[in-house]
Motif scaffolding. Structure first.
Motif, PDB file in Angstrom:
ATOM      1  N   SER A 309       0.910  -1.249   0.192  1.00  0.00           N
ATOM      2  CA  SER A 309       0.001  -0.039  -0.171  1.00  0.00           C
ATOM      3  C   SER A 309       0.888   1.259  -0.132  1.00  0.00           C
ATOM      4  O   SER A 309       0.849   2.163  -0.622  1.00  0.00           O
ATOM      5  N   LEU A 310       1.708   1.279   0.993  1.00  0.00           N
ATOM      6  CA  LEU A 310       2.671   2.435   0.895  1.00  0.00           C
ATOM      7  C   LEU A 310       3.472   2.752  -0.424  1.00  0.00           C
ATOM      8  O   LEU A 310       3.819   3.818  -0.688  1.00  0.00           O
ATOM      9  N   ARG A 311       4.127   1.568  -0.968  1.00  0.00           N
ATOM     10  CA  ARG A 311       4.632   1.839  -2.114  1.00  0.00           C
ATOM     11  C   ARG A 311       3.724   2.262  -3.341  1.00  0.00           C
ATOM     12  O   ARG A 311       4.507   2.783  -4.296  1.00  0.00           O
ATOM     13  N   MET A 312       2.647   2.079  -3.226  1.00  0.00           N
ATOM     14  CA  MET A 312       1.585   2.470  -4.216  1.00  0.00           C
ATOM     15  C   MET A 312       1.267   3.811  -3.908  1.00  0.00           C
ATOM     16  O   MET A 312       0.209   4.191  -4.482  1.00  0.00           O
ATOM     17  N   LYS A 313       1.730   4.544  -2.885  1.00  0.00           N
ATOM     18  CA  LYS A 313       1.158   5.572  -2.586  1.00  0.00           C
ATOM     19  C   LYS A 313       0.043   5.694  -1.953  1.00  0.00           C
ATOM     20  O   LYS A 313      -0.835   6.762  -2.070  1.00  0.00           O
ATOM     21  N   ALA A 314      -0.631   4.559  -1.551  1.00  0.00           N
ATOM     22  CA  ALA A 314      -1.837   4.543  -1.081  1.00  0.00           C
ATOM     23  C   ALA A 314      -1.857   4.535   0.448  1.00  0.00           C
ATOM     24  O   ALA A 314      -0.872   4.815   1.039  1.00  0.00           O
ATOM     25  N   HIS A 315      -2.853   4.194   1.332  1.00  0.00           N
ATOM     26  CA  HIS A 315      -2.681   4.514   2.614  1.00  0.00           C
ATOM     27  C   HIS A 315      -2.985   3.191   3.481  1.00  0.00           C
ATOM     28  O   HIS A 315      -3.325   2.100   3.097  1.00  0.00           O
ATOM     29  N   VAL A 316      -2.584   3.155   4.828  1.00  0.00           N
ATOM     30  CA  VAL A 316      -2.938   1.900   5.837  1.00  0.00           C
ATOM     31  C   VAL A 316      -3.959   2.833   6.751  1.00  0.00           C
ATOM     32  O   VAL A 316      -3.557   3.685   7.368  1.00  0.00           O
ATOM     33  N   TYR A 317      -4.960   2.126   7.110  1.00  0.00           N
ATOM     34  CA  TYR A 317      -6.006   2.649   8.010  1.00  0.00           C
ATOM     35  C   TYR A 317      -6.264   1.588   9.361  1.00  0.00           C
ATOM     36  O   TYR A 317      -6.549   0.467   8.911  1.00  0.00           O
ATOM     37  N   TYR A 318      -5.823   2.141  10.463  1.00  0.00           N
ATOM     38  CA  TYR A 318      -6.153   1.185  11.440  1.00  0.00           C
ATOM     39  C   TYR A 318      -7.686   1.351  12.114  1.00  0.00           C
ATOM     40  O   TYR A 318      -7.710   2.735  12.591  1.00  0.00           O
ATOM     41  N   ILE A 319      -8.454   0.530  12.497  1.00  0.00           N
ATOM     42  CA  ILE A 319      -9.735   0.880  12.970  1.00  0.00           C
ATOM     43  C   ILE A 319      -9.682   0.114  14.224  1.00  0.00           C
ATOM     44  O   ILE A 319     -10.063  -1.043  14.031  1.00  0.00           O
ATOM     45  N   GLY A 320      -9.570   0.761  15.270  1.00  0.00           N
ATOM     46  CA  GLY A 320      -9.585   0.055  16.532  1.00  0.00           C
ATOM     47  C   GLY A 320     -10.611   0.515  17.482  1.00  0.00           C
ATOM     48  O   GLY A 320     -11.319   1.342  17.321  1.00  0.00           O
ATOM     49  N   TRP A 321     -10.767  -0.615  18.491  1.00  0.00           N
ATOM     50  CA  TRP A 321     -11.776  -0.501  19.287  1.00  0.00           C
ATOM     51  C   TRP A 321     -11.148  -0.452  20.903  1.00  0.00           C
ATOM     52  O   TRP A 321     -10.177  -0.888  21.010  1.00  0.00           O
ATOM     53  N   GLY A 322     -11.733   0.814  21.558  1.00  0.00           N
ATOM     54  CA  GLY A 322     -11.227   0.988  22.850  1.00  0.00           C
ATOM     55  C   GLY A 322      -9.808   1.194  22.875  1.00  0.00           C
ATOM     56  O   GLY A 322      -9.080   1.839  22.073  1.00  0.00           O
ATOM     57  N   THR A 323      -8.954   0.383  24.229  1.00  0.00           N
ATOM     58  CA  THR A 323      -7.527   0.940  24.245  1.00  0.00           C
ATOM     59  C   THR A 323      -6.637   0.255  22.786  1.00  0.00           C
ATOM     60  O   THR A 323      -5.671   0.812  22.814  1.00  0.00           O
ATOM     61  N   LEU A 324      -7.382  -0.768  22.221  1.00  0.00           N
ATOM     62  CA  LEU A 324      -6.576  -1.232  21.089  1.00  0.00           C
ATOM     63  C   LEU A 324      -6.603   0.146  19.914  1.00  0.00           C
ATOM     64  O   LEU A 324      -5.644   0.149  19.065  1.00  0.00           O
ATOM     65  N   GLY A 325      -7.916   0.746  20.020  1.00  0.00           N
ATOM     66  CA  GLY A 325      -7.873   1.930  18.849  1.00  0.00           C
ATOM     67  C   GLY A 325      -6.699   2.952  19.666  1.00  0.00           C
ATOM     68  O   GLY A 325      -5.939   3.571  18.492  1.00  0.00           O
ATOM     69  N   ILE A 326      -6.439   3.102  20.758  1.00  0.00           N
ATOM     70  CA  ILE A 326      -5.399   3.994  21.264  1.00  0.00           C
ATOM     71  C   ILE A 326      -4.088   3.538  20.825  1.00  0.00           C
ATOM     72  O   ILE A 326      -3.111   4.378  20.239  1.00  0.00           O
ATOM     73  N   ILE A 327      -3.812   2.160  21.002  1.00  0.00           N
ATOM     74  CA  ILE A 327      -2.376   1.552  20.421  1.00  0.00           C
ATOM     75  C   ILE A 327      -2.480   1.893  19.085  1.00  0.00           C
ATOM     76  O   ILE A 327      -1.234   2.348  18.314  1.00  0.00           O
ATOM     77  N   GLY A 328      -3.459   1.833  18.053  1.00  0.00           N
ATOM     78  CA  GLY A 328      -3.384   2.224  16.654  1.00  0.00           C
ATOM     79  C   GLY A 328      -3.121   3.648  16.369  1.00  0.00           C
ATOM     80  O   GLY A 328      -2.132   3.733  15.600  1.00  0.00           O
ATOM     81  N   LEU A 329      -3.663   4.420  17.278  1.00  0.00           N
ATOM     82  CA  LEU A 329      -3.583   5.716  16.747  1.00  0.00           C
ATOM     83  C   LEU A 329      -2.224   6.358  17.157  1.00  0.00           C
ATOM     84  O   LEU A 329      -1.568   6.864  16.565  1.00  0.00           O
ATOM     85  N   THR A 330      -1.499   5.512  18.355  1.00  0.00           N
ATOM     86  CA  THR A 330      -0.324   5.837  18.696  1.00  0.00           C
ATOM     87  C   THR A 330       0.839   5.469  17.701  1.00  0.00           C
ATOM     88  O   THR A 330       1.558   6.129  17.201  1.00  0.00           O
ATOM     89  N   ASP A 331       0.503   4.120  17.273  1.00  0.00           N
ATOM     90  CA  ASP A 331       1.488   3.521  16.194  1.00  0.00           C
ATOM     91  C   ASP A 331       1.623   4.421  14.895  1.00  0.00           C
ATOM     92  O   ASP A 331       2.545   4.737  14.310  1.00  0.00           O
ATOM     93  N   ALA A 332       0.508   4.923  14.602  1.00  0.00           N
ATOM     94  CA  ALA A 332       0.192   5.616  13.382  1.00  0.00           C
ATOM     95  C   ALA A 332       0.909   6.883  13.507  1.00  0.00           C
ATOM     96  O   ALA A 332       1.672   7.419  12.532  1.00  0.00           O
ATOM     97  N   SER A 333       0.640   7.543  14.616  1.00  0.00           N
ATOM     98  CA  SER A 333       1.131   9.077  14.656  1.00  0.00           C
ATOM     99  C   SER A 333       2.750   8.829  14.874  1.00  0.00           C
ATOM    100  O   SER A 333       3.500  10.017  14.210  1.00  0.00           O
TER     101      SER A 333
END
Ligand code: F6P
Length: 600
Positions: A309-333
């Protein structure tokens, strides 16, 4: 060994452990997804390494480290027994501050559920906006750190302060520890980091007569009287040199969770804190590590997919629930400062947005697109233009709302089949197959715990740690596959604070073998975009340099090419323009300089 190799190893030896190059991952930029997982697995194994007779470094399982954890857990117990007069503060910069936030939030939630007073508080340099974006400059400000701490502790009689700085380097944290050391009648300071004290940073700090190492030494002296504590096991170098979000972040979570939970058990369940119970908590985390990496095939498939996805200049989206969502937001940022990524290359979303985050400053969505984080926002703003090249990764556990998971997965599937998941369940409480079948690759971990544990904070914390390891592997692997990393160095780092400025010079020395002063000059030429450095520029302090560097792209690669090829700024930039992939640019530059020196 020739002279150049000797210079190189002397330079490497002079670096603190957290900045060193890990020999395990030296070739990470040349391997496939499967091999990458094995490299990361071996690097992370070093967290738990038991080197009983290592004369130089204490490790996580060393008895001195475990004893300090017991001592700090006893302070937690004391604070919990006197909640009206006490506060426990966890503070850090970047990832360290984000982990502080996560720990405090879940510990306070647990206290609330048990109708106990919530006495934990977090500080992150730069405030709550630093949870989702990188705010590097406040990290350099010791006075700001001290002032923020003083404010949140006003009126309290007992403060347990835990300052986290993986590299034992952040001036913001040093300022706070120094403040505590001046008020030991109220404050018990704890320093958590992953270098021996003699490797703590000893460069000057803004407006200060002392540096981090001074503070660490004063802390060590006070530890003899149990007035302060230094917790600094060595974990080995990071898989990507200096990237303390990885092992440093995981170990911070493991250590502080063990301490907080042990203190809680002692205060409310009468369970005395012993070295055995602390090492029991650590062993449980080691089991999480082993279980997570036993799913290496799925992890490799997810790394490959994200890299595509990144090589094709596309995106990766983490869709998380509860604290797993926070882990996703953290990793992405973290990908923005670590890999110079755009904020929307890898992006996280959480159910109910800021309501679920429960951060101090509340809803920050008006601050800009980086702060738009709810699932609803994903549906409204991203979903309509989602393409097959974009990867969507769901992060959830069996006790999250599976109807919601299914409904959203259904919506995504109507636009793309590039939908995958990391999911956690229990042997006696599994996610239905109909849900699992909605995802292309599902990294599903069925944990061997009883179903009574399903709502326990401990279970959730293990799922968080496991998800953190997976996402760190995915985002790191994807950027490596995109060509952002040379060997195991992130060369194109943004030189936005004094630690990163020093790291940039180290990288230049490492690759060119030139003297420090030559590397500084090349870096400053790239930062100030000039061939002729003025006296004003060369004599300015490091904060002026980082302020200027923060507004410029590719400063380290430009300096590297200038030194290596002996060329002008314009020529170096032209070279980089011809090779948009950093790894190729550096390779080409080394090859051309090799040819040149052969001809010479
Ligand atoms: O300034 C950048 C950074 O390296 C972050 O990536 C990191 O999380 C933060 O500093 C804090 O580092 P430390 O925990 O070593 O103080």
């Amino acid at each position: 060994m020739n002279m150049d190799d000797l210079k190189l190893s002397c330079h490497e030896l002079s670096l603190p452990v957290t900045e060193k190059c890990n020999p395990i991952s030296r070739d990470i930029d040349r391997v496939n997804g499967k091999q990458m997982v094995q490299i990361l697995r071996r690097c992370d194994a070093e967290i738990f390494e038991k080197k009983d007779h290592d004369p130089f470094h204490q490790r996580l399982y060393s008895s001195a480290v475990i004893q300090t954890m017991v001592d700090v857990a006893k302070r937690v117990e004391m604070m919990l027994r006197d909640p009206e007069e006490s506060v426990i503060v966890l503070s850090g910069c970047g990832t360290s501050g984000r982990i502080a936030f996560l720990l405090v939030t879940s510990f306070n939630e647990m206290m609330k559920a048990q109708k106990q007073k919530q006495i934990c508080s977090y500080i992150i340099a730069g405030g709550d906006r630093a949870m989702l974006t990188s705010q590097e400059a406040p990290e350099d400000d010791p006075a700001l750190g001290a002032h923020t701490l003083e404010k949140i502790c006003a009126g309290k009689k007992h403060v347990l302060f835990i300052g986290i700085s993986c590299g034992m380097s952040a001036p913001f944290v040093a300022g706070q520890l120094d403040f505590c050391l001046q008020h030991l009648d109220i404050f018990t300071p704890v320093l958590l980091g992953f270098n021996p004290v003699h490797m703590a940073r000893s460069e000057p700090m803004q407006g200060c007569s002392f540096h981090f190492k001074d503070v660490a030494e004063r802390m060590t002296a006070e530890q003899r009287h149990e007035k302060a504590f230094v917790l600094n096991p060595v974990l080995g170098a990071e898989a990507i040199s200096g990237s303390s979000r990885m092992k440093g972040g995981s170990a911070t979570k493991i250590i502080l969770e063990s301490i907080l939970l042990a203190g809680h058990e002692a205060a409310f369940r009468g369970k005395r804190t012993t070295p055995e119970c602390i090492s029991g908590w650590i062993t449980a985390s080691e089991m999480v590590y082993e279980t997570t990496y036993s799913h290496s095939d799925e992890l490799a498939a997810l790394i490959h997919q994200a890299g595509e996805s990144l090589r094709m200049k596309a995106h990766v989206y983490y869709i998380g629930w509860g604290t797993l969502g926070i882990i996703g937001l953290t990793d992405a940022s973290e990908c923005v400062p670590t890999y110079g990524a755009d904020f929307d290359d890898i992006r996280g979303f959480i159910n109910n947005g800021f309501r679920e985050m429960k951060n101090k400053e509340g809803d920050l969505s008006c601050l800009g697109p980086e702060f738009v984080i709810g699932h609803k926002d994903f549906v409204d703003t991203i979903l309509p233009s989602l393409s097959q090249n974009d990867m969507v990764l769901f992060l959830f556990a069996v006790n999250d709302d599976l109807h919601e998971v299914t409904a959203l997965a259904d919506q995504v599937r109507r636009r793309t089949s590039n939908l995958h998941a990391i999911a956690h369940d229990l042997e006696k409480f599994t996610i239905p197959e109909t849900v699992c079948n909605m995802f292309g690759t599902i990294l599903r971990i069925t944990w061997p715990f009883s179903s009574e544990e399903v709502n326990s904070v401990v279970m959730r914390q293990r799922w968080e740690l496991s998800t953190k390891w997976c996402l760190n592997a995915i985002s790191t692997g994807a950027h490596v596959l995109k060509g952002k990393v040379y060997m195991n160095y992130m060369i194109d780092l943004r030189v936005s604070n004094s630690k990163l400025y020093t790291r940039a010079i180290n990288i230049l020395q490492r690759f060119t073998g030139c003297s420090k002063s030559e590397c500084v000059r090349a870096l400053l030429r790239a930062i100030y975009s000039t061939e002729d450095l003025s006296e004003d520029m060369t004599s300015a302090d490091v904060w002026k340099h980082t302020d200027a560097a923060n507004r410029r792209d590719r400063v380290v690669p430009t300096a590297l090419v200038m030194i290596q090829c002996g060329c002008t700024l314009t020529e170096a930039r032209h070279h980089l323009d011809c090779h948009p992939v950093i790894r190729d640019a550096v390779n080409a530059c080394f090859n051309s300089s090799k040819t040149k020196s052969t001809v010479d």
